[in-house]
Design a protein around this motif. Structure first.
Motif, short mmCIF file in Angstrom:
data_model
loop_
_atom_site.label_atom_id
_atom_site.label_comp_id
_atom_site.label_asym_id
_atom_site.label_seq_id
_atom_site.Cartn_x
_atom_site.Cartn_y
_atom_site.Cartn_z
N SER A 59 0.84 -1.21 0.00
CA SER A 59 0.00 0.00 0.00
C SER A 59 0.87 1.26 0.00
O SER A 59 0.52 2.27 -0.60
N SER A 103 -4.92 1.32 2.92
CA SER A 103 -4.85 0.00 3.56
C SER A 103 -5.87 -0.93 2.93
O SER A 103 -7.06 -0.63 2.90
N GLN A 104 -5.41 -2.05 2.41
CA GLN A 104 -6.32 -3.05 1.87
C GLN A 104 -7.29 -3.50 2.93
O GLN A 104 -8.50 -3.48 2.76
N THR A 108 -4.71 -2.54 9.56
CA THR A 108 -3.27 -2.53 9.86
C THR A 108 -2.99 -1.58 11.03
O THR A 108 -3.29 -0.39 10.95
N GLU A 245 8.70 -12.00 -0.89
CA GLU A 245 7.76 -12.53 0.11
C GLU A 245 7.20 -13.88 -0.26
O GLU A 245 6.91 -14.68 0.62
#
Ligand code: F6R
Length: 365
Positions: A59, A103-104, A108, A245
């Motif tokens: 993000s 933020s998806q 968070t 990742e």
């Protein structure tokens, strides 16, 4: 639930034309308008003098991309900061600064705390770009734009990222208009670019077989370098994050102009170098930067559109991306780097949807 796909990440990568079209839809109806950001936005956005974007991970990279847009199109100073850093420093409050959190999940913790900190400084113009309705961050913000990616299940963010870019492009257009920098003609051109975007993204998805062939070459590697410049530098960062990742290959991204200030020392035959190099204002600079890499034996993997005039040569592989789509080009070029990471992970046999040590939503510090 997975349909023809092997993993949620693959499914979510392929859902992007639909996710983008859905997210673009309200913009097509309203044009660039404060109404896109909720009932209070007309008042709150009217006298914005600068923009501060706060987010984490992918993000944050959406925010870094938006900085180029906000400054070039809306003419407003824009800074972008990792939420976990902002929340612990003495930021200078400015009531005319717009605070944008991205933020998806909307949950968070670091992003939420950064927002609370900004509010405690008296910042009242708060806007959340979020994919989960009624989550904590949009609830704590005065304005909101919901991306319409749909539930994102793979831990690695894909469709959330590209739809965040749409939200940020819509914000840029709106601020530009309020700032007297967007005439009807320019607005129409930007809206037309948005309208054509899902088609360009579909064309980028169609590159999957070629990108997969590259990914198989990456799987045995220990390290990779990603390069981009300008608008495409954040896409290099995103490509490196995706690769590390899910495939656990160590990857780093640099703006190509920074090579000779250090990272060039890492380049040898064992270091694959991915370059995001569509035809943009900095293309000629990128070309001279990558000659430096080639001269050190680095194997190059270049994503370039037809207008970039890159040709394959010894140690230089090229995949032709869809033709330059102007300011939205980063959205299109996010696709091949997602696919590259996905197939490299597949070739390595890692757990693509649930990479080790990571959680989908980071609600602890
Ligand atoms: C990377 C990734 C993470 C998230 C970050 C922020 O693929 O998924 O870097 O982007 O944890 O998450 P949200 O957007 O939910 O605040």
């Amino acid at each position: 639930e997975l349909g023809p796909y092997s993993h949620f990440m693959q499914k979510e990568i392929h859902e992007q034309p639909r996710a983008l079209a859905d997210t673009i839809e309200p913009v097509m109806i309203d044009g660039f308008s404060p109404a896109l950001f909720g009932p209070d936005a007309a008042g709150l956005l009217a006298d914005v003098r600068s923009v501060q974007i706060l987010a984490c991970g992918t993000s944050y990279y959406a925010g870094l991309t938006a900085r180029y847009w906000v400054e070039a199109i809306a003419g407003l100073p824009c800074s972008v900061e990792i939420a976990s850093e902002y929340r612990y420093r003495d930021a200078v409050a400015d009531p005319k600064q717009l605070i944008v959190t991205i933020s998806q999940s909307g949950e968070t913790l670091d992003t939420m705390e950064a927002l609370k900190y900004a509010k405690s400084l008296g910042q009242d113009k708060t806007l959340s770009i979020c994919n989960v309705p009624e989550s904590a961050i949009p609830r704590a913000s005065r304005m909101v734009f919901y991306t319409r990616a749909g539930a994102e299940i793979g831990v690695a963010s894909t469709k959330a990222f590209t739809t965040q870019l749409i939200a940020l492009f819509a914000l840029t257009g709106t601020l530009a208009k309020l700032n007297g920098r967007l005439d009807t003609e320019k607005e129409a051109a930007m809206l037309q670019d948005l309208r054509l975007l899902p088609g360009s993204v579909q064309a980028a998805l169609n590159l999957e077989p070629q990108v997969t062939a590259w990914a198989n070459l990456f799987a045995p590697k220990q390290h990779a370098l990603f390069l981009g410049r300008g608008l495409h530098y954040p896409i290099a960062l995103e490509g490196a994050l995706k690769l590390k990742e899910i495939s656990y290959i160590h990857a780093e991204a640099y703006p190509a102009g920074e090579l000779k200030h250090g990272p060039l020392a890492l380049v040898d035959e064992a270091m694959p170098v991915v370059v995001i190099a569509p035809n943009d204002a900095l293309l000629e600079k990128v070309k001279s930067n990558i000659q430096e890499v080639r001269a050190r034996g680095g194997e190059m993997f270049v994503f370039a559109d037809a207008d970039s005039h890159f040709s394959e040569s010894e140690g230089v592989h090229v995949i032709r991306t869809p033709r330059h789509v102007g300011l939205l080009s980063p959205v299109v070029h996010a696709i091949p780097v997602q696919i590259l990471a996905y197939h490299a992970a597949l070739a390595k046999g890692t757990d693509v949807d649930k990479p080790r040590n990571l959680a989908k939503s980071v609600t602890v510090e």
